[in-house]
Design a protein around this motif. Sequence first.
Motif, short mmCIF file in Angstrom:
data_model
loop_
_atom_site.label_atom_id
_atom_site.label_comp_id
_atom_site.label_asym_id
_atom_site.label_seq_id
_atom_site.Cartn_x
_atom_site.Cartn_y
_atom_site.Cartn_z
N GLY A 27 0.82 -1.22 0.00
CA GLY A 27 0.00 0.00 0.00
C GLY A 27 0.85 1.26 0.00
N LEU A 28 1.92 1.27 0.78
CA LEU A 28 2.81 2.44 0.81
C LEU A 28 3.52 2.63 -0.53
N MET A 29 3.87 1.54 -1.20
CA MET A 29 4.48 1.67 -2.52
C MET A 29 3.51 2.29 -3.51
N ILE A 30 2.25 1.90 -3.44
CA ILE A 30 1.24 2.47 -4.34
C ILE A 30 1.03 3.95 -4.04
N VAL A 31 0.97 4.30 -2.75
CA VAL A 31 0.81 5.70 -2.37
C VAL A 31 2.01 6.52 -2.85
N PHE A 32 3.21 5.97 -2.72
CA PHE A 32 4.41 6.67 -3.21
C PHE A 32 4.32 6.91 -4.71
N ALA A 33 3.91 5.89 -5.45
CA ALA A 33 3.81 6.04 -6.91
C ALA A 33 2.78 7.10 -7.28
N VAL A 34 1.65 7.10 -6.60
CA VAL A 34 0.60 8.10 -6.89
C VAL A 34 1.11 9.50 -6.57
N LEU A 35 1.75 9.68 -5.42
CA LEU A 35 2.26 11.00 -5.06
C LEU A 35 3.33 11.47 -6.04
N PHE A 36 4.17 10.56 -6.48
CA PHE A 36 5.23 10.92 -7.43
C PHE A 36 4.65 11.28 -8.78
N ILE A 37 3.63 10.55 -9.23
CA ILE A 37 3.00 10.83 -10.53
C ILE A 37 2.25 12.15 -10.49
N ILE A 38 1.65 12.47 -9.35
CA ILE A 38 0.94 13.75 -9.22
C ILE A 38 1.90 14.92 -9.39
N GLY A 39 3.15 14.75 -8.99
CA GLY A 39 4.13 15.80 -9.17
C GLY A 39 4.71 16.34 -7.88
N SER B 39 10.17 14.43 -4.92
CA SER B 39 10.51 13.09 -4.47
C SER B 39 10.96 13.06 -3.01
N LEU B 40 11.66 14.08 -2.53
CA LEU B 40 12.09 14.09 -1.13
C LEU B 40 10.90 14.19 -0.19
N VAL B 41 9.88 14.93 -0.58
CA VAL B 41 8.67 15.02 0.24
C VAL B 41 7.96 13.67 0.25
N CYS B 42 7.90 13.01 -0.91
CA CYS B 42 7.29 11.67 -0.99
C CYS B 42 8.03 10.68 -0.11
N VAL B 43 9.35 10.69 -0.17
CA VAL B 43 10.15 9.76 0.62
C VAL B 43 9.97 10.04 2.11
N ALA B 44 9.94 11.32 2.49
CA ALA B 44 9.76 11.67 3.90
C ALA B 44 8.39 11.21 4.39
N PHE B 45 7.36 11.46 3.59
CA PHE B 45 6.00 11.06 3.99
C PHE B 45 5.87 9.55 4.10
N ILE B 46 6.37 8.83 3.09
CA ILE B 46 6.27 7.37 3.09
C ILE B 46 7.14 6.78 4.21
N GLY B 47 8.30 7.36 4.46
CA GLY B 47 9.15 6.88 5.55
C GLY B 47 8.49 7.05 6.91
N THR B 48 7.86 8.20 7.12
CA THR B 48 7.15 8.43 8.38
C THR B 48 5.96 7.49 8.51
N ALA B 49 5.17 7.39 7.45
CA ALA B 49 4.00 6.50 7.48
C ALA B 49 4.42 5.04 7.66
N GLY B 50 5.52 4.64 7.02
CA GLY B 50 6.01 3.27 7.16
C GLY B 50 6.49 2.97 8.57
#
Length: 103
Positions: free
Chosen positions: A34-46, A49-60
């Motif tokens: 699920g976190l990988m899918i959320v990361f892909a969606v956030l990255f595709i939205i624009g 990448s550092l914000v995506c990694v920080a968010f996914i790292g915290t959520a993970g």
Amino acid sequence: MSSVYQINKGINQSIEFKGLKAQYIWYLGGGVVGLMIVFAVLFIIGIPSLVCVAFIGTAGTVMVLKIYKMSRQYGEYGMMKALASRQVPKSVKVRSRAVFMKL
């Protein structure tokens, strides 16, 4: 003549991986997917990448801590028992004696 046999003492025990028992391994795997899918969606939205990694790292991190806490707290079958006990009514109210009378 005596034969020496090894005994497998792990028969009929649930699987355990680094402290996670039974279904919690599946919960962790599903959470990672699920976190990988959320990361892909956030990255595709624009989103950067550092914000995506920080968010996914915290959520993970939060997800892993919660799953390990549930595994320690409830054990192998405890969470299913806790969820089942919530569905049992506290009391049964009968407003008529007709239920107890034979017809």
